[in-house]
Enzyme design. Sequence first.
Site, short mmCIF file in Angstrom:
data_model
loop_
_atom_site.label_atom_id
_atom_site.label_comp_id
_atom_site.label_asym_id
_atom_site.label_seq_id
_atom_site.Cartn_x
_atom_site.Cartn_y
_atom_site.Cartn_z
N PHE A 51 0.90 -1.15 0.03
CA PHE A 51 0.43 0.04 -0.40
C PHE A 51 0.68 1.68 -0.04
CE2 PHE A 51 -2.50 3.70 1.65
CZ PHE A 51 -3.82 3.65 1.44
N ASP B 4 2.56 -4.52 8.70
CA ASP B 4 1.71 -4.16 8.85
C ASP B 4 0.29 -5.07 8.26
OD1 ASP B 4 -0.22 -2.99 7.42
OD2 ASP B 4 0.59 -0.94 6.10
N TYR C 93 -10.15 -0.30 11.39
CA TYR C 93 -11.43 0.51 10.84
C TYR C 93 -12.28 0.42 9.82
CZ TYR C 93 -7.24 3.45 7.81
OH TYR C 93 -6.81 3.64 7.11
N LYS C 94 -11.08 -0.56 9.30
CA LYS C 94 -11.15 -2.32 8.53
C LYS C 94 -12.13 -3.15 9.19
CE LYS C 94 -7.94 -0.83 5.42
NZ LYS C 94 -8.15 -0.06 4.75
N ARG D 1 -13.10 -4.87 -6.44
CA ARG D 1 -12.09 -5.86 -4.84
C ARG D 1 -13.78 -5.83 -3.71
NH1 ARG D 1 -8.48 -3.30 -0.59
NH2 ARG D 1 -9.91 -1.57 0.14
#
Length: 397
Positions: A129, A198, A223-224, A372
């Site tokens: 990312f 990560d 937050y995922k 996705r």
Amino acid sequence: MSELAARAEKLDATDELGGKRGEFVLDDVVYLDGNSLGALPAVVPGRVEDVVRRQWGELRIRSWEESDWWTAPERIGDRIAPLVGAAPGQVVVGDSTSVNVFKALVGAVRLARLTDPARDEIVVDATTFPTDGYIAESAARLTGCTLRPVAPADVPAVLGDRTAAVLLNHVDYRTGRLHDLPGLTAAVHAAGAYAVWDLCHSAGALPVGLDEHGVDLAVGCTYKYLNGGPGSPAYLYVRRELQDRFDSPLPGWNSHAEPFGMRTDYEPASGAPRGRVGTPDILSMLALEAALDVWDGVSVEAVRAKSLALTDFFLECVAEYVPAGRVACLTPVAHEERGSQIALRCDDAGDVMKRLIEQGVVGDFRAPDVLRFGFTPLYVGFADVERAARVLARTLA
Ligand SMILES: Cc1ncc(COP(=O)(O)O)c(C=O)c1O
């Protein structure tokens, strides 16, 4: 009803996590974007209202003590710890993932140089990312290291006695590929270097085993799959044996051994608080704390089993419904290489996703050509999966 729709109904009826969906605020949209922003747990609004109206509005400054605001970063860190396979006292919540990548990576280089000052290379996942790559580049410049971007599978081949630290993603944000955390961590250690992971796309979706696999430092967002809310604070894990030597590049007053001593000299706190920087973002931190209630009584193993069943079923439905050759799956079929999302390459992916969303199937588009779909086992069911594949097929037809 099609055979797949009938099977979805049966699978939902025997789903041991099926009851969890009722703990979230959802509608009849098929929400497959929990790998970007998790859905709202129903308990959160009331708790946030109490934090704002009573704790802040009435108790004001007293809440730092009386509402336990001051200890929130470590208390909530200890709620996240079992989800990533960490014993208590090693996870602190605060700041963004980006900021924690910086702390962890520079901290890892400094740890490596305590025993071998000649180590001058940082290895980074070349498919990472973007934020991790940008920060690794800056960390390399600041520490006088050379940055080596390498695909995770090729990392062992480039490790050596110059490697200081290696920054890797547990699950690739684009393809959903799950990388070999135990094997790569062992390879990094065999070279005498430090491993930073990560966990943004794995925490809350599959077992991580930080302690078991001897990971040195790790970061992740909340937050995922942890459903903490937009921009909720991230976390930093520093393995217990390294905490006394962890030298944070962002030593703020909150990580001081005596924060209210207001001393001019810096003396780092011991334990997890050493990873703090400044005043904790209490509102979003306490929203996260409330959101973590949905994990009560849930095992990460059960979540993983359902995640694999959901993604298997989605692949099966796509193969059955979508015309051959219209999409190509980028996510590995092998379970040991799959996270909790399916990425499909498709020529007009941006437009296709827009039309899916209009029809109540929400995934996301990642440039240049990836659809996705994230599967959050706590609230996605098998009927959702069948419907998503059916709407996808109709849209692509
Ligand atoms: C792997 C990974 N790292 C980092 C981030 C983002 O970091 P931040 O929370 O600082 O925006 C994301 C966001 O999606 C991500 O997928």
